[in-house]
Enzyme design. Structure first.
Site, short mmCIF file in Angstrom:
data_model
loop_
_atom_site.label_atom_id
_atom_site.label_comp_id
_atom_site.label_asym_id
_atom_site.label_seq_id
_atom_site.Cartn_x
_atom_site.Cartn_y
_atom_site.Cartn_z
N GLY A 11 0.75 -1.30 -0.43
CA GLY A 11 -0.28 -0.02 0.34
C GLY A 11 0.91 0.85 -0.03
N ASP A 32 0.35 -8.34 1.60
CA ASP A 32 -0.54 -7.98 1.12
C ASP A 32 -1.25 -8.69 0.60
OD1 ASP A 32 -2.36 -5.48 0.16
OD2 ASP A 32 -0.37 -4.37 1.10
N ASN A 33 -2.67 -8.59 0.68
CA ASN A 33 -3.75 -9.56 0.09
C ASN A 33 -3.95 -8.65 -1.31
OD1 ASN A 33 -5.92 -7.17 0.43
ND2 ASN A 33 -6.78 -8.66 1.64
N ASN A 100 -4.68 -11.86 14.70
CA ASN A 100 -3.77 -12.66 14.54
C ASN A 100 -1.92 -11.89 14.23
OD1 ASN A 100 -4.93 -14.18 13.34
ND2 ASN A 100 -5.56 -13.11 11.61
N TYR A 146 -14.56 1.59 9.79
CA TYR A 146 -13.36 2.11 10.02
C TYR A 146 -13.64 2.45 11.27
CZ TYR A 146 -8.98 4.69 7.90
OH TYR A 146 -7.22 4.56 8.41
N TYR A 160 -3.52 -6.31 25.15
CA TYR A 160 -1.64 -8.00 24.70
C TYR A 160 -1.03 -6.93 25.19
CZ TYR A 160 -3.49 -11.75 21.12
OH TYR A 160 -3.97 -13.03 21.35
N ARG A 187 -10.18 10.90 -1.28
CA ARG A 187 -8.94 11.32 -0.01
C ARG A 187 -9.06 12.54 -1.04
NH1 ARG A 187 -4.88 7.33 3.10
NH2 ARG A 187 -4.67 6.57 1.00
#
Length: 323
Positions: A11, A32-33, A100, A146, A160, A187
């Site tokens: 990204g 990254d997907n 994850n 978001y 955590y 944006r």
């Protein structure tokens, strides 16, 4: 050689972070997907021995063989066009994705830095925004997918840190710009430049009195780098406090691009923040950081990138039509 995993590595911000950590001598693993990322942002790194790319959705179980020293969680849609189009994925990457990453960090004994956002402040009632402000967010509004994903992400990270002793860092990112942004991501800065390049009128949503504070990407990356290597676990604002109204910013873009477009006005979207300016006192005191790149200089570099990018896209479309 230190090893670092950067989710969202293809990204806008993730790719610049890959560059920085490669430069610092790290072994970088980008994940990254490619829902919003672009391999062109990191293709120059594929030839390097100390760079790897995993085409993987961080919302699913993560396996990274070998030792791991650091994790930067930057996987997430970040523009209104994206997170309004894929709201479920946005929520999942801010919940399952961070879970994850934190689980992997616990196993690997790695330090995690998460990319939060000024959107956790919502449409703020406090100005400028300090890290101690809890925000004014509509959880069921269109932007809630978001905003609340990022707020949950912060809460999970601190849990955590508190209960499992994982070393964590939280950066709250304010409006950032620079090369590798997408012209069509919704944006304000790429939208204005994209309209100028296409010869369209510049569209302002609202009356133009709302404000933003734009930070150049190199300054942001420097702040993130310092925060990662600090001993501070609470959230830190990283952004440029040089505030400007959207109306004045539109005039800057018109002057920059040398166009003679008019400015047109449309209704302000629901829950769109009226003010956005970071209080960076904490970053100055703890990280000895503040932005260095003047907006005029940063915009000039960014505009040059967009002009070149537009030429390449037109060339690619022309070649496609030939076949």
């Amino acid at each position: 050689m230190k090893r670092i995993l950067i989710t969202g590595g293809a990204g806008f911000l993730g790719s610049h972070l890959c560059d920085r950590f490669i430069k610092e001598g790290y072994h970088v693993i980008a994940m990254d997907n490619l829902i919003t990322g672009d391999l062109r942002n990191i293709e120059h790194l594929f030839k390097l021995e100390n760079f790897e790319f995993y085409h993987h959705d961080v919302s699913k179980f993560i396996h990274v063989p070998g030792e791991l020293d650091y994790i930067l969680h930057f996987a997430s849609p970040a523009s209104p066009i994206d997170y309004l189009k894929i709201p479920i994925q946005t929520l999942k990457v801010g919940s399952l994705g961070i879970h994850n990453c934190l689980g992997l960090a616990r196993v690997k004994k790695a330090r995690v830095l998460i990319a939060s956002t000024s959107e956790v402040y919502g449409d703020p009632l406090v100005h400028p925004q300090t890290e101690d402000y809890w925000g004014n967010v509509n959880p069921v509004g269109p932007r809630g997918v978001y905003d609340e994903a990022k707020r949950f992400q912060e809460a999970m990270t601190m849990a955590y840190h508190t209960y499992h002793g994982v070393e964590t860092r939280i950066v709250r990112i304010f409006n950032t710009y620079g090369p590798r942004m997408r012209l069509n991501d919704g944006r304000v800065l790429p939208a204005f430049i994209g309209q100028a390049l296409r010869g369209e009128d510049l569209t302002i949503f609202g009356d133009g009195s709302q404000t933003r504070s734009f930070c150049y990407v190199d300054d942001l990356v420097e702040g993130i780098y310092r925060l990662l290597h600090s001993d501070y676990a609470q959230p830190v604002n990283i952004g440029n406090p040089n505030e400007i109204t959207i109306a004045d910013f539109a005039e800057e873009i018109i002057k920059l691009t040398g166009t003679d477009q008019k400015v047109i006005y449309k209704d302000l979207p629901k829950d769109d923040p009226k003010q956005r300016k970071p209080d960076i006192t904490r970053a100055k005191e703890i990280l000895k950081w503040e932005p260095k790149v003047d907006r005029a200089e940063g915009l000039k570099t960014t505009y040059a990138y967009f002009k070149e990018f537009s030429k390449e896209r037109l060339y690619d479309e022309a070649k496609h039509r030939e076949f």
